[in-house]
Write a protein that holds these residues in place. Structure first.
Motif, PDB file in Angstrom:
ATOM      1  N   ARG A   1     -11.119   6.208  17.160  1.00 52.22           N
ATOM      2  CA  ARG A   1     -10.336   7.361  16.833  1.00 52.22           C
ATOM      3  C   ARG A   1      -9.484   6.885  15.560  1.00 52.22           C
ATOM      4  NH1 ARG A   1      -8.294   8.202  22.558  1.00 52.22           N
ATOM      5  NH2 ARG A   1      -8.649   6.012  22.323  1.00 52.22           N
TER       6      ARG A   1
ATOM      7  N   ILE B   1      -9.573  -0.290   6.519  1.00 44.68           N
ATOM      8  CA  ILE B   1      -9.911  -0.894   7.704  1.00 44.68           C
ATOM      9  C   ILE B   1     -11.163  -1.220   8.134  1.00 44.68           C
ATOM     10  CG2 ILE B   1      -9.485  -0.031  10.220  1.00 44.68           C
ATOM     11  CD1 ILE B   1      -7.558   1.983   9.330  1.00 44.68           C
TER      12      ILE B   1
ATOM     13  N   PRO C   1      -7.446   8.672  12.719  1.00 46.35           N
ATOM     14  CA  PRO C   1      -6.996  10.098  12.187  1.00 46.35           C
ATOM     15  C   PRO C   1      -6.892  10.080  10.807  1.00 46.35           C
ATOM     16  CG  PRO C   1      -5.220   8.631  13.046  1.00 46.35           C
ATOM     17  CD  PRO C   1      -6.255   7.907  13.324  1.00 46.35           C
TER      18      PRO C   1
ATOM     19  N   ARG D   1       2.599  12.421  15.778  1.00 46.75           N
ATOM     20  CA  ARG D   1       1.236  11.977  16.081  1.00 46.75           C
ATOM     21  C   ARG D   1       0.882  11.702  17.439  1.00 46.75           C
ATOM     22  NH1 ARG D   1      -0.889   7.297  12.452  1.00 46.75           N
ATOM     23  NH2 ARG D   1      -2.252   6.036  13.660  1.00 46.75           N
TER      24      ARG D   1
ATOM     25  N   THR E   1       0.752  -1.294   0.065  1.00 40.41           N
ATOM     26  CA  THR E   1      -0.024   0.020  -0.025  1.00 40.41           C
ATOM     27  C   THR E   1       0.832   1.220  -0.036  1.00 40.41           C
ATOM     28  OG1 THR E   1      -0.048  -0.241   2.352  1.00 40.41           O
ATOM     29  CG2 THR E   1      -1.969  -0.985   1.097  1.00 40.41           C
TER      30      THR E   1
ATOM     31  N   SER F   1       1.837   5.014   8.577  1.00 41.96           N
ATOM     32  CA  SER F   1       2.581   5.447   7.194  1.00 41.96           C
ATOM     33  C   SER F   1       3.441   6.265   7.464  1.00 41.96           C
ATOM     34  CB  SER F   1       1.422   5.943   6.525  1.00 41.96           C
ATOM     35  OG  SER F   1       0.865   7.169   7.079  1.00 41.96           O
TER      36      SER F   1
ATOM     37  N   ARG G   1      -2.821  -6.265  10.213  1.00 44.77           N
ATOM     38  CA  ARG G   1      -2.974  -6.829   8.875  1.00 44.77           C
ATOM     39  C   ARG G   1      -1.495  -7.541   8.625  1.00 44.77           C
ATOM     40  NH1 ARG G   1      -1.294  -4.359   3.876  1.00 44.77           N
ATOM     41  NH2 ARG G   1      -0.031  -2.690   3.763  1.00 44.77           N
TER      42      ARG G   1
ATOM     43  N   HIS H   1       1.699  -5.235  11.904  1.00 40.61           N
ATOM     44  CA  HIS H   1       1.810  -6.191  10.985  1.00 40.61           C
ATOM     45  C   HIS H   1       2.358  -7.229  11.398  1.00 40.61           C
ATOM     46  CE1 HIS H   1       1.655  -1.851   9.673  1.00 40.61           C
ATOM     47  NE2 HIS H   1       1.405  -2.274   8.220  1.00 40.61           N
TER      48      HIS H   1
ATOM     49  N   SER I   1      -4.497   0.560   3.433  1.00 36.55           N
ATOM     50  CA  SER I   1      -5.264  -0.702   3.429  1.00 36.55           C
ATOM     51  C   SER I   1      -6.687   0.023   4.014  1.00 36.55           C
ATOM     52  CB  SER I   1      -4.620  -1.669   4.524  1.00 36.55           C
ATOM     53  OG  SER I   1      -4.867  -1.020   5.710  1.00 36.55           O
TER      54      SER I   1
ATOM     55  N   ARG J   1     -12.333   2.779   7.309  1.00 38.58           N
ATOM     56  CA  ARG J   1     -11.430   3.654   6.258  1.00 38.58           C
ATOM     57  C   ARG J   1     -11.529   2.850   4.886  1.00 38.58           C
ATOM     58  NH1 ARG J   1      -4.957   4.816   6.973  1.00 38.58           N
ATOM     59  NH2 ARG J   1      -5.057   2.491   6.575  1.00 38.58           N
TER      60      ARG J   1
ATOM     61  N   THR K   1      -8.985  -2.481  21.716  1.00 39.75           N
ATOM     62  CA  THR K   1      -8.881  -3.204  20.517  1.00 39.75           C
ATOM     63  C   THR K   1      -7.663  -3.021  19.634  1.00 39.75           C
ATOM     64  OG1 THR K   1      -9.880  -1.127  19.158  1.00 39.75           O
ATOM     65  CG2 THR K   1     -11.420  -2.954  20.023  1.00 39.75           C
TER      66      THR K   1
HETATM   67  O1  TXA Z   1      -2.017   0.395   4.392  1.00 41.27           O
HETATM   68  C1  TXA Z   1      -1.820   0.607   5.637  1.00 41.27           C
HETATM   69  O2  TXA Z   1      -2.582   0.556   6.397  1.00 41.27           O
HETATM   70  C2  TXA Z   1      -0.453   1.398   6.056  1.00 41.27           C
HETATM   71  C3  TXA Z   1       0.769   0.344   5.882  1.00 41.27           C
HETATM   72  C4  TXA Z   1       2.155   0.897   6.432  1.00 41.27           C
HETATM   73  O3  TXA Z   1       0.505  -0.907   6.572  1.00 41.27           O
HETATM   74  N1  TXA Z   1      -0.487   1.802   7.314  1.00 41.27           N
HETATM   75  C5  TXA Z   1      -1.215   2.973   7.517  1.00 41.27           C
HETATM   76  O4  TXA Z   1      -1.258   3.396   9.072  1.00 41.27           O
HETATM   77  O5  TXA Z   1      -2.026   3.699   7.045  1.00 41.27           O
HETATM   78  P1  TXA Z   1      -1.537   4.631   9.705  1.00 41.27           P
HETATM   79  O6  TXA Z   1      -1.259   4.841  11.041  1.00 41.27           O
HETATM   80  O7  TXA Z   1      -1.184   5.817   8.914  1.00 41.27           O
HETATM   81  O8  TXA Z   1      -3.215   4.378   9.641  1.00 41.27           O
HETATM   82  C6  TXA Z   1      -3.834   3.451  10.521  1.00 41.27           C
HETATM   83  C7  TXA Z   1      -4.969   3.821  10.820  1.00 41.27           C
HETATM   84  C8  TXA Z   1      -5.434   4.797  11.608  1.00 41.27           C
HETATM   85  O9  TXA Z   1      -6.354   5.767  11.080  1.00 41.27           O
HETATM   86  C9  TXA Z   1      -5.889   4.328  12.917  1.00 41.27           C
HETATM   87  O10 TXA Z   1      -6.485   5.208  13.755  1.00 41.27           O
HETATM   88  C10 TXA Z   1      -6.571   3.233  12.662  1.00 41.27           C
HETATM   89  O11 TXA Z   1      -5.671   2.724  11.710  1.00 41.27           O
HETATM   90  N2  TXA Z   1      -6.654   2.303  13.642  1.00 41.27           N
HETATM   91  C11 TXA Z   1      -5.337   1.614  14.210  1.00 41.27           C
HETATM   92  N3  TXA Z   1      -5.814   1.101  15.258  1.00 41.27           N
HETATM   93  C12 TXA Z   1      -7.271   1.050  15.543  1.00 41.27           C
HETATM   94  C13 TXA Z   1      -8.015   0.633  16.268  1.00 41.27           C
HETATM   95  N4  TXA Z   1      -7.816   0.036  17.348  1.00 41.27           N
HETATM   96  N5  TXA Z   1      -9.281   1.010  16.033  1.00 41.27           N
HETATM   97  C14 TXA Z   1      -9.867   2.051  15.031  1.00 41.27           C
HETATM   98  N6  TXA Z   1      -8.809   2.146  14.214  1.00 41.27           N
HETATM   99  C15 TXA Z   1      -7.540   1.911  14.353  1.00 41.27           C
END
Ligand code: TXA
Ligand code: MG
Length: 329
Positions: free
Chosen positions: A213, A175, A215, A50, A27, A135, A113, A59, A173, A187, A109
């Motif tokens: 949450r 979500i 972001p 952040r 991704t 990211s 992935r 991961h 990815s 997402r 939670t």
């Molecule tokens: O493709 C991707 O998902 C990339 C690659 C590096 O794997 N990672 C990515 O991570 O986009 P990040 O941190 O930019 O976005 C992760 C999202 C965030 O919006 C975060 O809030 C959400 O995942 N997230 C993480 N843990 C969560 C949880 N327990 N409940 C709800 N949302 C969660």
């Protein structure tokens, strides 16, 4: 895959020592740390700028490890993991004991992935643990899809950059909240809603505002330095030329329907007609227009089906809150 075995060994050693590794995924590039090392995870938040309450994705090397990282995994979640991992799908599940609260921003939670990239999988296998990785960009800005993007944005703040070539998918990815029996999309991303619904055999809710949450769902995320303005496709040229005349350095995302149009603007990106190619190129285009000195980007939204849903979501977030009285879409 361009990374060598020695690079993967080195990256695994950096993770074991509590350091930060930028790693390729299918991704976007991630900023990785040992998920079980709270001090290393804290550095990820610091480098990204952040807020510590925003959870990270952990991961893991394969669906067979799911039980180590999550508890009470519903049958539906197992089905999705089996069908889409490795791949651009993140499952939110109940936190397993291996996951420290630092990685989940204090939530019970965890987002998990298995990335579909040979270099990422080789690293996860060599390291043996989970890699917490958002990211690899500063909070709120455009995600990196090449190792050069990471170096340009984070420089020495990362201990090691593992180069796996340009990312194939280009947007993050999908979500899915899979904690209950009725999953929902938190997402949109690389796995389409249509593909998920085909496997689940029922319609899937897409929450634009969620209780958890995320972001990525806040205004002005995925944002270049230039301001992004969204208009109807047929207004892109007029809007761009008007702003250029007013003295802006305008970058244009020219929709495929206007491919041959001449535009008087600072820089023009011809948007690929294929959603997969558009997704792959999106973040690179935004970075390129910043590099060319644009202060305004005029774009329109693609049709919101397939990967178009994720692309439209990122463009909306990049544009941020809509000023009242404008004709943005
Ligand atoms: O493709 C991707 O998902 C990339 C690659 C590096 O794997 N990672 C990515 O991570 O986009 P990040 O941190 O930019 O976005 C992760 C999202 C965030 O919006 C975060 O809030 C959400 O995942 N997230 C993480 N843990 C969560 C949880 N327990 N409940 C709800 N949302 C969660
Ligand atoms: Mg991100």
């Amino acid at each position: 895959m361009t990374a060598r075995t020695s690079d993967i060994e080195k990256a695994a050693a950096v993770l074991r020592a509590g350091g930060l590794v930028a790693l390729p995924t299918e991704t976007v590039y991630g900023l990785g740390a040992d998920a079980e090392n709270p001090a290393a995870v804290a550095r990820v938040f610091e480098v990204k700028g952040r807020p510590p309450t925003h959870p990270l994705i952990v991961h893991i090397g394969g669906a067979e490890h799911l039980g180590d990282w999550a508890e009470d995994v519903p049958a539906t979640a197992r089905l999705l993991a089996e069908r889409f991992w490795p791949g651009p799908l993140t499952l939110v599940l109940r936190r397993g004991r291996r996951v420290p609260l630092e990685a989940t921003g204090g939530l019970e939670t965890v987002a998990l992935r298995v990335p579909d990239h040979p270099v990422a999988l080789a690293l996860l296998s060599a390291f043996g643990g989970g890699v917490a990785a958002p990211s690899a960009n500063r909070f709120g800005s455009v995600s990196p899809t090449t190792a050069d993007h990471v170096r340009a944005e984070l420089g020495d703040a990362v201990d090691f950059v593992l180069d796996g070539g340009p990312c194939e998918v280009g947007v993050e990815s999908t979500i899915v909240d899979a904690t209950g029996d009725t999953p929902s999309v938190l997402r949109p991303g690389g796995v389409t809603r249509e593909d998920l619904e085909a496997v689940l055999g029922r319609p899937l809710a897409v929450h634009s505002t969620s209780r958890v949450r995320v972001p990525g769902q806040h205004p002005s995320h995925y944002a270049p330095r230039a301001r992004v303005v969204l208009v109807e496709p047929e207004k892109v040229v007029a809007e761009a030329e008007q702003a250029q005349e007013l003295g802006h350095h305008v970058g244009v995302f020219l929709p495929p329907s206007l491919a041959d149009a001449k535009v008087k603007a600072h820089a023009v990106v011809e948007v690929p007609a294929s959603p997969a190619a558009y997704a792959r190129g999106l973040y690179g285009f935004l970075r390129e227009l910043d590099l060319q000195g644009c202060d305004l980007i005029v774009a329109s939204l693609p049709v919101e089906e397939g990967l178009g849903l994720a692309i439209a979501n990122r463009l909306r977030r990049a544009a941020g809150p809509r000023p009242s009285g404008t004709d943005t879409v």
